[in-house]
Design an enzyme around this catalytic site. Structure first.
Site, PDB file in Angstrom:
ATOM      1  CB  THR A 191     -44.055   6.773  36.280  1.00  0.00           C
ATOM      2  OG1 THR A 191     -43.275   7.876  36.409  1.00  0.00           O
ATOM      3  CG2 THR A 191     -45.396   6.837  37.259  1.00  0.00           C
ATOM      4  CG  MET A 192     -38.849   4.896  38.501  1.00  0.00           C
ATOM      5  SD  MET A 192     -38.538   3.656  39.955  1.00  0.00           S
ATOM      6  CE  MET A 192     -38.224   2.375  39.243  1.00  0.00           C
ATOM      7  CE1 TYR A 204     -29.389  14.211  34.854  1.00  0.00           C
ATOM      8  CE2 TYR A 204     -27.520  15.722  35.005  1.00  0.00           C
ATOM      9  CZ  TYR A 204     -27.968  14.305  34.609  1.00  0.00           C
ATOM     10  OH  TYR A 204     -27.025  13.219  34.251  1.00  0.00           O
ATOM     11  CB  SER A 205     -27.174  20.405  38.894  1.00  0.00           C
ATOM     12  OG  SER A 205     -26.011  20.423  39.374  1.00  0.00           O
ATOM     13  CB  ALA A 206     -30.922  20.055  42.630  1.00  0.00           C
ATOM     14  CB  THR A 224     -28.016   8.387  25.557  1.00  0.00           C
ATOM     15  OG1 THR A 224     -28.181   9.729  26.119  1.00  0.00           O
ATOM     16  CG2 THR A 224     -27.115   7.384  26.224  1.00  0.00           C
ATOM     17  CE  LYS A 234     -27.672  11.997  37.366  1.00  0.00           C
ATOM     18  NZ  LYS A 234     -28.138  10.512  37.425  1.00  0.00           N
ATOM     19  CG  ASN A 263     -29.338   3.984  33.635  1.00  0.00           C
ATOM     20  OD1 ASN A 263     -28.250   4.502  33.529  1.00  0.00           O
ATOM     21  ND2 ASN A 263     -30.546   3.835  33.013  1.00  0.00           N
ATOM     22  CG  HIS A 264     -35.070   5.899  37.021  1.00  0.00           C
ATOM     23  ND1 HIS A 264     -34.569   4.994  38.062  1.00  0.00           N
ATOM     24  CD2 HIS A 264     -35.526   6.711  37.850  1.00  0.00           C
ATOM     25  CE1 HIS A 264     -34.874   5.447  39.286  1.00  0.00           C
ATOM     26  NE2 HIS A 264     -35.709   6.382  39.096  1.00  0.00           N
TER      27      HIS A 264
END
Ligand SMILES: NC(=O)C1=CN([C@@H]2O[C@H](COP(=O)(O)OP(=O)(O)OC[C@H]3O[C@@H](n4cnc5c(N)ncnc54)[C@H](OP(=O)(O)O)[C@@H]3O)[C@@H](O)[C@H]2O)C=CC1
Ligand SMILES: CC(C)CCC[C@@H](C)[C@H]1CC[C@H]2[C@@H]3C(=O)C=C4C[C@@H](O)CC[C@]4(C)[C@H]3CC[C@]12C
Length: 261
Positions: free
Chosen positions: A58-59, A149-151, A186, A153, A85-86
């Site tokens: 796990t990352m 998620y946005s934060a 996906t 990215k 990519n993960h």
């Protein structure tokens, strides 16, 4: 070429691995689910990969993130391309005050990227290699329900665009490609958007994977897929101001006094 692909057990990462395999690459793939990774590498070998290994984990664990790079470097005898990519599974929901869960998302979607990059830079310097960062239109503009998620990215854009400039200033020939993606078909994305976002047709993950690899191989600074989203990330004010800000820096002084690790 010797390539690491993260988040390669499914989705876009899996397709990236298959395309690279067809091109005869040496591959190390990683994600959490060992059973899926085993299937991916056996498919890669069938498709023509020069070699294919997997490292499960796990990352969330930044020690693991670093080890993937060092182990992969040993397995392949060096590194030409790092494809980051993960992502942590996305929950579309209003921010509910849960800071711990944002921190977890930042570890997986941001800090593990930086950790792997830092571990890979010495190897990439030797090969004049490439870093490919998979991001999203949600890292260029905002929509509700994905604040975490946005934060992450937006953070990737801040970090990697800055690092790109630094490498340029220090004449280090490592390319960084930021990939800005729209909605891709996906399983996880289609599932989590069902009943929430309507009237947008997702683009195919297979073609998306090809565009990501092409962008990295051609050492492009940024790519957008599908190309219709180029318009939403076009920010001429940012480009012009970044140019003028850089002109105010005393580059000679900075490059004389700073070492690029
Ligand atoms: N699909 C879309 O619409 C869009 C996608 N993107 C970007 O494209 C990239 C790929 O997205 P997509 O293919 O849809 O994602 P998927 O959800 O299909 O795949 C995510 C991958 O990450 C792995 N992963 C999840 N959690 C962890 C963890 N804790 N540690 C290590 N690996 C983990 C998963 O495997 P496992 O569960 O086995 O660990 C899987 O291999 C992402 O960077 C995403 O932001 C950008 C815009 C749109
Ligand atoms: C600019 C417009 C033409 C299109 C805007 C489309 C918006 C609504 C699209 C474009 C990119 C999309 C998100 C994304 O980047 C990746 C994922 C991961 C997946 O597992 C869950 C869904 C999620 C969060 C997507 C949510 C919806 C987004 C913001």
């Amino acid at each position: 070429k010797r390539v690491i692909v993260t988040g390669a057990s499914t989705g876009i990462g899996e397709q990236i691995a298959y395309h690279l395999a067809r091109m005869g690459a040496h591959l190390v793939v990683t994600a959490r689910t060992e059973a899926k990774l085993k299937k991916v590498i056996s498919e890669c070998l069938k498709l023509g990969a020069a070699s294919a290994h997997f490292i499960p984990g796990t990352m969330e664990d930044l020690v693991f993130a670093e080890q993937v790079v060092t182990k992969a470097g040993k397995l392949m005898g060096g590194l030409d391309m790092l494809i980051l990519n993960h992502i942590a599974p996305v929950n579309l929901r209003f921010f509910n005050g849960d800071v711990a869960s944002i921190r977890k998302v930042m570890d997986i979607n941001f800090f593990s990227y930086i950790t792997m990059t830092s571990a890979a830079l010495p190897m990439l310097k030797v090969t004049n290699g490439s870093i490919v960062v998979v991001s999203s239109i949600a890292g260029k503009l905002i929509t509700p329900l994905i604040a975490d998620y946005s934060a992450a990215k937006f953070a990737l854009d801040g970090f990697y665009s800055s690092l790109q400039k630094e490498l340029q200033l220090m004449n280090v020939n490592i390319s960084i490609t930021l990939c800005i993606l729209g909605f891709i078909n996906t399983d996880s994305a289609v599932k989590s958007l069902s009943g929430i976002v309507e009237n947008i047709t997702p683009s195919p993950k297979e073609e998306c994977a090809v565009e990501i690899i092409k962008g990295g191989a051609l050492r492009q600074k940024v790519i957008a897929y599908p190309s219709s989203i180029y318009i939403s990330m076009w920010n001429p004010i940012r480009t012009i101001q970044e140019y003028f800000i850089l002109l105010t820096y005393n580059i000679d002084n900075i490059t004389r006094n700073q070492q690029f690790s």
